[in-house]
Design a protein around this motif. Structure first.
Motif, short mmCIF file in Angstrom:
data_model
loop_
_atom_site.label_atom_id
_atom_site.label_comp_id
_atom_site.label_asym_id
_atom_site.label_seq_id
_atom_site.Cartn_x
_atom_site.Cartn_y
_atom_site.Cartn_z
N ARG A 239 -45.37 -5.38 17.13
CA ARG A 239 -45.25 -7.01 16.32
C ARG A 239 -47.25 -6.38 15.88
NH1 ARG A 239 -42.89 -8.97 13.54
NH2 ARG A 239 -40.84 -9.44 15.00
N ASP A 240 -48.21 -6.64 14.66
CA ASP A 240 -49.51 -6.97 14.51
C ASP A 240 -49.88 -5.76 15.62
OD1 ASP A 240 -49.35 -8.53 13.07
OD2 ASP A 240 -48.78 -9.74 14.46
N GLY A 241 -49.54 -4.74 15.59
CA GLY A 241 -50.31 -3.72 17.02
C GLY A 241 -51.03 -4.14 18.26
N ALA A 242 -49.75 -5.15 18.80
CA ALA A 242 -50.57 -6.04 19.97
C ALA A 242 -50.51 -5.41 20.98
CB ALA A 242 -49.59 -7.67 19.80
N LEU A 243 -49.41 -4.09 20.92
CA LEU A 243 -49.36 -4.03 22.34
C LEU A 243 -50.14 -2.65 22.76
CD1 LEU A 243 -47.30 -3.61 25.37
CD2 LEU A 243 -46.12 -2.26 24.20
N ALA A 244 -50.39 -2.34 21.57
CA ALA A 244 -51.14 -0.34 21.59
C ALA A 244 -52.71 -0.68 21.51
CB ALA A 244 -50.80 -0.06 20.25
N ARG A 245 -53.08 -2.35 20.69
CA ARG A 245 -54.70 -2.64 21.13
C ARG A 245 -54.83 -3.30 22.65
NH1 ARG A 245 -53.88 -5.98 17.20
NH2 ARG A 245 -53.45 -7.84 18.53
N GLN A 246 -54.00 -3.33 23.37
CA GLN A 246 -54.08 -4.01 24.27
C GLN A 246 -54.46 -2.60 25.84
OE1 GLN A 246 -50.98 -5.94 25.92
NE2 GLN A 246 -51.47 -7.39 24.41
N GLY A 247 -53.87 -1.35 25.02
CA GLY A 247 -53.66 -0.41 25.77
C GLY A 247 -55.39 0.87 25.51
N GLN A 248 -55.15 1.65 26.44
CA GLN A 248 -55.84 3.28 26.12
C GLN A 248 -55.21 4.47 26.35
OE1 GLN A 248 -59.63 3.07 27.05
NE2 GLN A 248 -58.87 0.33 26.67
N VAL A 249 -55.52 5.72 25.47
CA VAL A 249 -54.69 6.51 25.04
C VAL A 249 -55.27 7.21 25.59
CG1 VAL A 249 -55.06 8.49 23.35
CG2 VAL A 249 -55.00 6.22 22.04
N ASP A 250 -53.79 7.80 26.61
CA ASP A 250 -54.15 9.17 27.69
C ASP A 250 -54.23 10.83 26.33
OD1 ASP A 250 -52.74 11.58 29.17
OD2 ASP A 250 -52.44 9.67 29.99
N ALA A 251 -54.69 11.31 26.29
CA ALA A 251 -55.79 12.23 26.41
C ALA A 251 -54.58 13.32 26.32
CB ALA A 251 -57.46 12.10 26.48
N ALA A 252 -53.63 13.25 28.00
CA ALA A 252 -53.87 14.66 28.18
C ALA A 252 -52.75 14.42 27.58
CB ALA A 252 -53.84 14.58 30.01
N ALA A 253 -51.85 13.54 27.67
CA ALA A 253 -50.46 13.31 26.86
C ALA A 253 -50.69 14.04 25.80
CB ALA A 253 -49.64 12.29 27.21
N LEU A 254 -51.94 12.70 25.01
CA LEU A 254 -51.84 13.06 23.42
C LEU A 254 -51.97 14.76 23.20
CD1 LEU A 254 -52.15 11.85 20.22
CD2 LEU A 254 -54.46 11.69 21.00
N GLY A 255 -52.37 15.42 23.85
CA GLY A 255 -52.40 16.64 23.81
C GLY A 255 -51.64 17.27 23.38
N ARG A 256 -50.82 17.03 24.44
CA ARG A 256 -49.22 17.99 25.02
C ARG A 256 -48.19 17.56 23.71
NH1 ARG A 256 -50.39 15.86 30.26
NH2 ARG A 256 -48.77 13.90 29.52
N LEU A 257 -48.33 16.31 23.14
CA LEU A 257 -47.68 15.92 22.46
C LEU A 257 -48.08 16.27 20.48
CD1 LEU A 257 -47.62 11.89 22.36
CD2 LEU A 257 -45.63 13.85 22.36
N MET A 258 -49.66 17.29 20.34
CA MET A 258 -50.49 17.20 19.90
C MET A 258 -49.78 18.46 19.17
SD MET A 258 -51.16 15.32 16.97
CE MET A 258 -51.97 16.43 15.83
N ALA A 259 -49.54 19.43 20.28
CA ALA A 259 -48.73 20.82 20.76
C ALA A 259 -47.98 21.18 20.40
CB ALA A 259 -49.47 21.16 22.33
#
Length: 392
Positions: A239-259
């Motif tokens: 809700r309202d992006g509250a959880l995501a706003r508190q976190g940091q993007v994991d670049a390695a995981a994002l790279g695996r997702l975008m692969a």
């Protein structure tokens, strides 16, 4: 893949008809549209007055949330799990909730079912495998027509998929009608407009004057983030992006997702709600906030990558669907896309009702034998009508 390397999949075609192009035989009528999307959150119901070519007026809209037990029951049959008896039981309950949504909407509008030409009933997608020429949306059109006492068009996707199309997205012809007679990117920003729907899956319609709409699913929308939030907070939405706003993007995981190979496939293309579910387990070791931030970034990066398939980068993105209510997601989209990213309300549209309105529009097109899907939007071999008609 870089934008320079991509091959645009856009073909010349007339723009949507203006009011002056509509034949005198076209009759504008009230129609109800129903949409229950991959977010599994409930039913949207909306009224429009249209001839299936242009939209003359908008009526009220309503949202009927799924009870938690129905949401879980739908989750249990995704992928057509559980057997036909379980699916049939869910279908009956789901159809009756759609009927209640229509009855509430008509009461609010002061209309009777006899004053409505047709109901467009999308149903609930439980399996979408166009590469196998199979898609399934549950919803008993005959049961709904009998209860309401008016015609119902349902099963919109099957004909397109059986013909070799993706069966999705279906809304582009409605986006085009809404934009007919307007500069696609707004009077102060000429060029290409992208209409981005962020539901459980995200899809985009690309509109440019004198061009046929291009459309395809960009990747995940809210589904992965909703499921993550449910597991970690007990609430099926960030809700309202509250959880995501508190976190940091994991670049390695994002790279695996975008692969994932989906992003290198040429449109038209579409997704099942859970196509990325197994891959998304790569965030399971992250904190609740970091996982949410990474999954939100996945949605954003998928949208940015979609530009590789467009003939030119959009001058503006108009956002509908539940994702536009997430300020963290919207802020990230604005930063990543570096052009105006606005909710569709900036155009005077209702972003919560837009997909439901579209199925009213498509149902009217079915009655008149007009095409709903096109080679540029679903990959079908030729413009096609779709849906089945149930009479009361």
């Amino acid at each position: 893949m870089t934008a320079a390397a991509a091959s645009p999949v856009f073909s010349s075609a007339p723009a949507a008809p203006s009011a002056s192009d509509v034949p005198e035989s076209a009759v504008s009528r009230w129609a109800v549209g129903l949409m229950s999307g991959t977010s599994l959150d409930g039913v949207d119901a909306a009224l429009i007055h249209s001839d299936g070519r242009t939209v003359r007026a908008f009526g009220p809209a309503r949202t009927c949330p799924y009870p938690p037990e129905l949401r879980e029951a739908v989750r249990a049959i995704l992928g057509e799990r559980g057997g036909e008896e379980a699916i049939a039981a869910v279908e009956r309950t789901l159809t009756d909730i759609h009927a209640e949504a229509v009855e509430d909407l008509l009461a609010a509008a002061g209309l009777t079912a006899r004053q409505v030409a047709v109901v467009g009933f999308h149903g609930q997608t439980i399996n979408h495998r166009p590469q196998e020429r199979h898609t399934r949306q549950i919803g008993d059109g005959a049961r709904l027509a009998a209860r309401l006492g008016c015609p119902v068009v349902y099963d919109f996707r099957t004909a397109d998929v059986k013909a070799g199309g993706q069966g999705a997205p279906l809304v582009p012809v409605y986006h085009q009608a809404l934009c007919a007679g307007q500069d696609h990117a707004g009077q102060d920003a000429p060029g290409v407009t992208a209409v981005l729907n962020i539901g459980g899956v995200a899809n985009v319609t690309v509109l440019a004057a004198g061009q046929a709409p291009l459309a395809f699913d960009t990747g995940p929308g809210n589904a992965l983030l909703d499921d993550w939030a449910l597991r970690h907070t007990g609430v099926a939405v960030d809700r309202d992006g509250a959880l995501a706003r508190q976190g940091q993007v994991d670049a390695a995981a994002l790279g695996r997702l975008m692969a994932h190979p989906y992003f290198s496939r040429r449109p038209p293309k579409s997704l099942d709600r859970d196509d990325f579910a197994a891959l998304a387990r790569c965030v399971d070791g992250l904190s609740a906030a970091d996982g949410a931030a990474t999954l939100a970034a996945f949605t954003v990066e998928a949208c940015a990558t979609a530009r590789d398939w467009m003939p030119q980068a959009p001058a503006r993105w108009l956002v509908c669907g539940g994702g536009r209510h997430n300020p963290t997601l919207m802020a990230a989209l604005r930063q990543r896309l570096a052009v105006p990213v606005e909710p569709v309300e900036s155009r005077g549209w209702d972003g919560d009702a837009l997909e439901a309105q579209a199925f009213a529009f498509l149902a009217l097109r079915h009655l008149d034998g007009l095409p709903q899907t096109f080679p540029e939007t679903t990959g079908c071999p030729a413009p096609m009508t779709g849906g089945r008609l149930a009479l009361p």
